[in-house]
Every structure is written in C-alpha cells, then in structure tokens.
Design a protein around this motif. Structure first.
Motif, PDB file in Angstrom:
ATOM      1  N   LYS A  34       5.150   8.748  -1.858  1.00 54.94           N
ATOM      2  CA  LYS A  34       5.921   7.725  -1.134  1.00 54.94           C
ATOM      3  C   LYS A  34       6.025   8.060   0.355  1.00 54.94           C
ATOM      4  N   ARG A  35       6.306   9.311   0.654  1.00 53.30           N
ATOM      5  CA  ARG A  35       6.429   9.737   2.047  1.00 53.30           C
ATOM      6  C   ARG A  35       5.087   9.605   2.787  1.00 53.30           C
ATOM      7  N   LEU A  36       4.011   9.983   2.121  1.00 50.68           N
ATOM      8  CA  LEU A  36       2.684   9.835   2.718  1.00 50.68           C
ATOM      9  C   LEU A  36       2.346   8.360   2.931  1.00 50.68           C
ATOM     10  N   TYR A  37       2.667   7.547   1.949  1.00 47.16           N
ATOM     11  CA  TYR A  37       2.390   6.116   2.064  1.00 47.16           C
ATOM     12  C   TYR A  37       3.074   5.541   3.301  1.00 47.16           C
ATOM     13  N   THR A  38       4.348   5.848   3.474  1.00 42.13           N
ATOM     14  CA  THR A  38       5.112   5.308   4.599  1.00 42.13           C
ATOM     15  C   THR A  38       4.482   5.693   5.929  1.00 42.13           C
ATOM     16  N   THR A  39       4.101   6.928   6.058  1.00 46.00           N
ATOM     17  CA  THR A  39       3.515   7.403   7.311  1.00 46.00           C
ATOM     18  C   THR A  39       2.146   6.785   7.552  1.00 46.00           C
ATOM     19  N   ILE A  40       1.279   6.839   6.567  1.00 47.21           N
ATOM     20  CA  ILE A  40      -0.071   6.305   6.741  1.00 47.21           C
ATOM     21  C   ILE A  40      -0.026   4.799   6.960  1.00 47.21           C
ATOM     22  N   VAL A  44      -1.972   2.601   9.913  1.00 47.60           N
ATOM     23  CA  VAL A  44      -3.055   1.643   9.693  1.00 47.60           C
ATOM     24  C   VAL A  44      -2.567   0.228   9.422  1.00 47.60           C
ATOM     25  N   ASN A  45      -1.306   0.066   9.101  1.00 45.23           N
ATOM     26  CA  ASN A  45      -0.668  -1.240   8.875  1.00 45.23           C
ATOM     27  C   ASN A  45      -1.445  -2.139   7.910  1.00 45.23           C
ATOM     28  N   ASN A  46      -1.903  -1.561   6.833  1.00 45.65           N
ATOM     29  CA  ASN A  46      -2.592  -2.342   5.822  1.00 45.65           C
ATOM     30  C   ASN A  46      -2.382  -1.658   4.476  1.00 45.65           C
ATOM     31  N   HIS A  47      -1.823  -2.393   3.534  1.00 41.79           N
ATOM     32  CA  HIS A  47      -1.479  -1.831   2.231  1.00 41.79           C
ATOM     33  C   HIS A  47      -2.700  -1.272   1.496  1.00 41.79           C
ATOM     34  N   GLU A  48      -3.763  -2.074   1.417  1.00 42.45           N
ATOM     35  CA  GLU A  48      -4.940  -1.649   0.667  1.00 42.45           C
ATOM     36  C   GLU A  48      -5.595  -0.424   1.295  1.00 42.45           C
ATOM     37  N   ILE A  49      -5.717  -0.431   2.618  1.00 43.02           N
ATOM     38  CA  ILE A  49      -6.325   0.704   3.312  1.00 43.02           C
ATOM     39  C   ILE A  49      -5.462   1.948   3.134  1.00 43.02           C
ATOM     40  N   THR A  50      -4.150   1.776   3.234  1.00 42.71           N
ATOM     41  CA  THR A  50      -3.240   2.902   3.024  1.00 42.71           C
ATOM     42  C   THR A  50      -3.440   3.499   1.643  1.00 42.71           C
ATOM     43  N   ASN A  51      -3.514   2.651   0.625  1.00 44.56           N
ATOM     44  CA  ASN A  51      -3.740   3.141  -0.738  1.00 44.56           C
ATOM     45  C   ASN A  51      -5.085   3.849  -0.866  1.00 44.56           C
ATOM     46  N   ASP A  52      -6.117   3.323  -0.205  1.00 44.61           N
ATOM     47  CA  ASP A  52      -7.423   3.977  -0.229  1.00 44.61           C
ATOM     48  C   ASP A  52      -7.351   5.364   0.404  1.00 44.61           C
ATOM     49  N   ILE A  53      -6.679   5.458   1.534  1.00 46.52           N
ATOM     50  CA  ILE A  53      -6.561   6.751   2.216  1.00 46.52           C
ATOM     51  C   ILE A  53      -5.771   7.725   1.356  1.00 46.52           C
ATOM     52  N   ILE A  54      -4.673   7.264   0.773  1.00 44.68           N
ATOM     53  CA  ILE A  54      -3.865   8.148  -0.080  1.00 44.68           C
ATOM     54  C   ILE A  54      -4.685   8.637  -1.272  1.00 44.68           C
ATOM     55  N   GLN A  55      -5.478   7.757  -1.847  1.00 47.51           N
ATOM     56  CA  GLN A  55      -6.335   8.164  -2.962  1.00 47.51           C
ATOM     57  C   GLN A  55      -7.292   9.268  -2.511  1.00 47.51           C
ATOM     58  N   GLU A  56      -7.906   9.099  -1.344  1.00 45.42           N
ATOM     59  CA  GLU A  56      -8.806  10.123  -0.813  1.00 45.42           C
ATOM     60  C   GLU A  56      -8.052  11.427  -0.540  1.00 45.42           C
ATOM     61  N   VAL A  57      -6.844  11.312  -0.031  1.00 46.14           N
ATOM     62  CA  VAL A  57      -6.032  12.501   0.249  1.00 46.14           C
ATOM     63  C   VAL A  57      -5.803  13.279  -1.045  1.00 46.14           C
ATOM     64  N   PHE A  58      -5.362  12.599  -2.085  1.00 43.70           N
ATOM     65  CA  PHE A  58      -5.057  13.305  -3.326  1.00 43.70           C
ATOM     66  C   PHE A  58      -6.311  13.816  -4.033  1.00 43.70           C
ATOM     67  N   TYR A  79       0.031  16.991   4.179  1.00 47.75           N
ATOM     68  CA  TYR A  79       0.184  16.103   5.325  1.00 47.75           C
ATOM     69  C   TYR A  79      -0.972  16.291   6.301  1.00 47.75           C
ATOM     70  N   ARG A  80      -1.404  17.522   6.457  1.00 52.61           N
ATOM     71  CA  ARG A  80      -2.547  17.808   7.333  1.00 52.61           C
ATOM     72  C   ARG A  80      -3.794  17.115   6.804  1.00 52.61           C
ATOM     73  N   THR A  86      -6.739  10.050   7.824  1.00 53.38           N
ATOM     74  CA  THR A  86      -6.387   8.853   8.589  1.00 53.38           C
ATOM     75  C   THR A  86      -7.166   8.806   9.889  1.00 53.38           C
ATOM     76  N   ILE A  87      -7.232   9.933  10.603  1.00 53.18           N
ATOM     77  CA  ILE A  87      -8.005   9.992  11.844  1.00 53.18           C
ATOM     78  C   ILE A  87      -9.470   9.661  11.556  1.00 53.18           C
TER      79      ILE A  87
END
Length: 187
Positions: A34-40, A44-58, A79-80, A86-87
């Motif tokens: 949840k904390r990662l989602y909020t920050t990412i 990027v201001n896009n729900h789908e992209i945020t979820n994609d990035i979080i999936q890659e992170v995990f 977080y790193r 994200t970058i």
C-alpha cells in the motif's frame, strides 16, 4: 501464524529455500504494497502503470531476496528497488507524472494581487504544475522531503545519493518552484 512477525523473523524466513521464504514474501507484500502504491502512483499518476511497476518491484524483491544483507531496513531496500524501477519506467516511456490535486497540499501566503483569491485547489494545481517542470531527480527529492518529510539521510538510503547532493537537489527544486509560481502569479 495470524499476525505478521517482526522484521528479523521475516528476514530470516525470507532467506530460506523452502515454503517459509514464500510465507515471508507474502508478509512483505502485505506490509509494504500500500505504501509503495501510494508513492509510485504519485510519480506516474496512472493506476495500471503503478500496478505494473509494483509487480516488477516485487518480482525483483523475490528474485533478489538473498542479496538483501540487512545493512538497512527491509523497507528501505524495497523502496530503493521501487525507486529504480520507477525511474527506469519514466526514462523508458519518457513520460512525466502529474500529481493528484484532489487534496490541497499547501497554504498560500504570497502577498500579491492573487492573495485570498485563489482556492486551495488552484494553489495545489499550481504547485503540482511547478513540480512537474522539475528534472526527475529534483522532483523525487522534493517529494520525499516536502510531502513525506523524510530526512536527507533517509532519502540517501532510498535513492543512493549523497546527503550533500540531495540538499543541493532540494535547494534547486525549491528555487525552480518559486520561480515558476512567481511567473504564473505575476503575469
């Protein structure tokens, strides 16, 4: 186990090669997604992209779990990874995020002809427009410091930058935001 154990237990399980590693991973996801989602999402201001990035992170967290040495908090390490992903995404897609302006973020005290005439939503919109003009590094440092109130040492752990460099980035970001706002309000 119905409760999530402390970080030391999670880490000890996470480094294993059995089902307990996966159990620890699910705890990590529960604790930090949840904390990662909020920050990412702010970046990027896009729900789908945020979820994609979080999936890659995990995925990276799981695949690199044995590389975590415990030199920092587990969340700092994750977080790193999120910051780097994200970058990487922003560079790859060459997109810039827009922040959510539903909630006012600042109060306005500038003594100009606009004083008292702007709504909090208009002030927030101007601030976020200004933030969007910043280079990526300055924007992220500004957000960590301004919105999350992190100390430079904490930001350094998350981004890998030096405290001095981060202070310079923040200083330049504030100056650019001030110039942007002056230009918009004194036109």
């Amino acid at each position: 186990m119905s409760q999530i154990p402390d970080e030391n237990i999670i880490i000890s399980y996470f480094h294993r090669d059995d089902a307990l590693a996966y159990t620890a991973f699910t705890w990590i996801v529960d604790l930090h997604s949840k904390r990662l989602y909020t920050t990412i999402r702010r970046w990027v201001n896009n729900h789908e992209i945020t979820n994609d990035i979080i999936q890659e992170v995990f995925i990276k967290v799981w695949n690199n779990r044995k590389q975590f040495q415990g030199n920092s908090a587990l969340f700092s390490w994750i977080y790193r990874i999120a910051y780097n992903e994200t970058i990487h995404f922003l560079k790859k897609e060459n997109k810039h995020r827009t922040l959510n302006i539903d909630e006012p973020a600042v109060s306005f005290s500038h003594q100009s002809e606009h004083y008292g005439k702007l709504t909090s939503e208009e002030i927030s919109k101007l601030l976020f427009e200004a933030i969007n003009t910043l280079p990526e590094k300055q924007r992220m440092v500004f957000e960590y410091k301004y919105f999350q109130d992190l100390k430079y040492e904490e930001i350094a752990k998350l981004t890998g930058g030096s405290v001095g460099g981060l202070k310079a980035n923040y200083f330049h970001a504030v100056g650019k935001i001030e110039e942007f706002l002056k230009g918009k309000l004194n036109h």
